[in-house]
Design an enzyme around this catalytic site. Structure first.
Site, short mmCIF file in Angstrom:
data_model
loop_
_atom_site.label_atom_id
_atom_site.label_comp_id
_atom_site.label_asym_id
_atom_site.label_seq_id
_atom_site.Cartn_x
_atom_site.Cartn_y
_atom_site.Cartn_z
CE LYS A 173 -27.26 -51.79 -46.32
NZ LYS A 173 -27.98 -50.77 -45.84
CD GLU A 247 -28.29 -43.13 -60.75
OE1 GLU A 247 -27.98 -42.24 -61.41
OE2 GLU A 247 -27.94 -43.68 -62.33
CB CYS A 281 -27.73 -36.92 -55.47
SG CYS A 281 -29.10 -37.59 -56.53
CD GLU A 382 -23.10 -35.18 -52.67
OE1 GLU A 382 -22.61 -35.95 -52.22
OE2 GLU A 382 -24.27 -35.31 -53.31
P1 NAD Z 1 -23.65 -43.88 -47.86
O1 NAD Z 1 -22.93 -43.88 -48.93
O2 NAD Z 1 -23.58 -43.52 -46.73
O3 NAD Z 1 -25.29 -44.96 -48.16
C1 NAD Z 1 -25.95 -45.41 -48.84
C2 NAD Z 1 -26.34 -47.29 -48.87
O4 NAD Z 1 -24.61 -47.68 -48.96
C3 NAD Z 1 -26.92 -47.36 -47.97
O5 NAD Z 1 -27.55 -48.47 -47.62
C4 NAD Z 1 -25.40 -47.45 -46.92
O6 NAD Z 1 -25.91 -48.20 -45.73
C5 NAD Z 1 -25.10 -48.67 -47.76
N1 NAD Z 1 -23.57 -48.65 -47.80
C6 NAD Z 1 -22.71 -47.69 -46.87
N2 NAD Z 1 -21.15 -48.36 -47.09
C7 NAD Z 1 -21.03 -49.42 -47.91
C8 NAD Z 1 -20.11 -50.59 -48.38
N3 NAD Z 1 -18.67 -50.18 -48.13
N4 NAD Z 1 -20.35 -51.21 -49.12
C9 NAD Z 1 -21.81 -51.37 -49.87
N5 NAD Z 1 -22.81 -50.28 -48.96
C10 NAD Z 1 -22.78 -49.62 -48.42
O7 NAD Z 1 -25.27 -42.86 -48.45
P2 NAD Z 1 -26.01 -41.93 -48.31
O8 NAD Z 1 -25.36 -40.99 -46.73
O9 NAD Z 1 -27.25 -43.02 -47.78
O10 NAD Z 1 -26.96 -41.14 -49.42
C11 NAD Z 1 -26.06 -39.94 -49.76
C12 NAD Z 1 -25.51 -40.11 -50.47
O11 NAD Z 1 -26.01 -39.98 -51.93
C13 NAD Z 1 -25.41 -38.71 -51.07
O12 NAD Z 1 -23.90 -38.59 -51.99
C14 NAD Z 1 -25.88 -38.67 -53.20
O13 NAD Z 1 -25.86 -37.09 -53.22
C15 NAD Z 1 -26.27 -39.70 -53.02
N6 NAD Z 1 -27.34 -39.69 -53.58
C16 NAD Z 1 -26.94 -40.15 -55.16
C17 NAD Z 1 -28.29 -40.07 -55.88
C18 NAD Z 1 -28.26 -40.48 -57.41
O14 NAD Z 1 -29.36 -40.16 -58.17
N7 NAD Z 1 -26.83 -40.12 -58.01
C19 NAD Z 1 -29.67 -39.97 -55.52
C20 NAD Z 1 -29.34 -39.86 -54.07
C21 NAD Z 1 -28.98 -39.90 -53.34
#
Ligand code: NAD
Length: 488
Positions: A173, A247, A281, A382
């Protein structure tokens, strides 16, 4: 207009309720695609298909067959690299150069895991002569893979390659803001003769992710994204104590000592913070500079910032694209204002660039906030945008304490010519990656992940494959005899 569908049980299909979502260009807010927007009901179909596939003949595939599959996927990525890079830039706003780099890294990831899978062999343990004792690695089962919008296909590759390589079945997803490259990737998968249900794509929002986390038929969830969703996934996973990999975000210090090569440190401070408009990230957005060079360092950054070319990622001269969404744009501006209200000094940026081309789209100037102190919100949370917050430190000890004083622990960098200091800092910083005199490089061979609230588990490297396997002790007694423990 691009139209995407779901891919479930080897079939392209529309969501049960025919839901769609307009996908918007971050560069000009035009609608670039209509993506299928699934619901929990679609996710359940995909999970059931993945379950059937896992319980079927897919389990009998050999490591050679799975290694060949990963190598074949790498070839298809290479074949379509230019198309994929265009889609990634269109959807995320990142420059084409950045997207091309991603595609090279994605193919390398599949090849790395192909090599690792091909070299798999169980261990035979020391045991009595009439016993064969082996340690076997087996797939975990159905894997739910949930990815964010900043590196859509790269993050997917880090999960898909080891998951399939280890013999699992998957339901992926992607973020519903950026589904386009994962959709094209699925078209590549559909060219292969994988059994039905081994690979399923369900595009949609949080409820689809939540279904993957809650379902008792999913054995593992690997999630990359923010802490808020990460927490709810961790809680949901207790339903069947499924395996989880998380992550999450970071607040990553980039620490510059006075004895560093300052030309390189200034240059990399820009790359650390403004690569992909800071939506990384591991972005080095928390700049920490030793007192004696602080003013000069800020001066040199202030001189470089106005020269960064902001523009459409498809234009050759562009160095930094827009941020990905209106929500992100507003959140970043809010953080900048919060920093100024707390006493930070705005040196450059903090607003939409001037000019007609920037009126539509999610544009921000590269921003530098100086004189930040460790207690401020902008030094702790962040920001995830093109913003450097600069703090001053007076000693190695002070820098170390301030850098470690964060709930996060994803990545850090140290700039110094003193090898002893570099080694001391590398050891003492509580982060999953510590760079010295560099920023951002990562390799498929090296583990990626965070300490503390930056996550659970690691991706890439040997451990990135192990996370998708169960270990079994297989014990075979070749000559069973009554043992008489309870008498005859
Ligand atoms: P997000 O948490 O809003 O969404 C990530 C994914 O989770 C999306 O596919 C979203 O639809 C899904 N999602 C949202 N709520 C959910 C729930 N309750 N249950 C299951 N799935 C759910 O994050 P984002 O805004 O898409 O990405 C940015 C974040 O990702 C930042 O905090 C960034 O630091 C982090 N990130 C971390 C890494 C790493 O390697 N540590 C890499 C890239 C991004």
């Amino acid at each position: 207009m691009i139209k995407t569908q779901l891919y479930i049980d080897g079939q392209w299909q529309s969501p049960i309720d025919q839901g769609t979502r307009a996908i918007v260009s971050p560069a000009d807010e035009s609608v670039i695609a209509q993506a299928a927007e699934a619901t929990r009901a679609d996710a359940r179909l995909a999970i059931a298909a993945a379950r059937r596939a896992f319980d079927g003949p897919w389990r009998q595939t050999t490591i050679r067959e799975r290694a060949r599959l990963l190598n074949k996927i790498a070839e298809l990525i290479d074949r379509d690299a230019e198309k994929l890079a265009h889609l990634e830039s269109l959807n995320t706003g990142k420059t084409l150069t950045e997207s091309r780099t991603d595609m090279g890294d994605i193919a390398a990831t599949f090849r790395y895991f192909a090599g690792l899978v091909a070299s798999e062999s169980g261990a035979v343990n020391e045991a009595p002569h009439h016993v064969i004792s082996r340690t076997l690695r087996e797939p975990v089962g159905v894997c739910g893979l949930i990815t964010p919008w900043n590196y859509p296909l790269l993050q997917a590759a880090w999960k898909i390659a080891p998951a399939l390589g280890a013999g699992n079945t998957v339901v992926i997803k992607p973020s519903n803001l950026t589904p386009l490259t994962t959709h094209h990737f699925t078209q590549l998968i559909a060219e292969l003769d994988l059994p039905q249900g081994v690979f399923n794509l369900v595009t949609g929002g949080a409820e689809v992710g939540a279904e993957l986390a809650e379902s008792l038929d999913v054995d593992l969830v690997s999630f990359t994204g923010g802490a808020f969703a990460g927490e709810s996934i961790m809680k949901a996973a207790t339903g069947n104590f499924k395996r989880i990999g998380l992550e999450l975000g970071g607040k990553n210090p980039n620490i510059v000592f006075a004895d560093a090569d300052l030309d390189a440190a200034v240059d990399y401070a820009l790359n650390a913070a403004f690569f992909h408009a800071g939506q990384v990230c591991s972005a080095g957005s928390r700049l920490m500079v030793e007192d004696s060079i602080y003013d000069a360092f800020i001066g040199r950054l202030a001189e470089r910032l106005p020269r960064i070319v902001i523009g459409n990622g498809f234009h050759g001269e562009t160095q930094m694209g827009p941020v990905q969404s209106a929500q992100q744009h507003d959140k970043i501006l809010g953080m900048v204002q919060a920093g100024i209200a707390e006493g930070a000094r705005l040196v450059h940026g903090g607003k939409r660039p001037a000019g007609d081309v920037y009126k539509k789209g999610y544009w921000l100037e590269p921003t530098l906030l100086a004189d930040v102190t460790a207690g401020m919100k902008i030094a702790k949370e962040e920001i995830f945008g093109p913003v450097i917050t600069a703090e001053r430190f007076r000693s190695e000890d002070e820098a170390l304490r301030a850098a470690n004083d964060t709930p996060y622990g994803l990545a850090a960098a140290v700039w110094t010519r003193d090898l002893d200091k570099a080694n001391r800092m590398s050891r003492a910083l509580r982060f999953g990656t510590v760079w010295v005199n560099d920023y951002h490089p990562y390799f498929p061979e090296a583990p990626w992940g965070g300490y503390k609230s930056s996550g659970i588990g690691r991706e890439l490297a040997r451990i990135g494959l192990d996370e998708y396997t169960e270990l079994k002790h297989s014990y075979i007694n070749l000559a069973p005899k009554a043992m008489g423990w309870f008498g005859a």
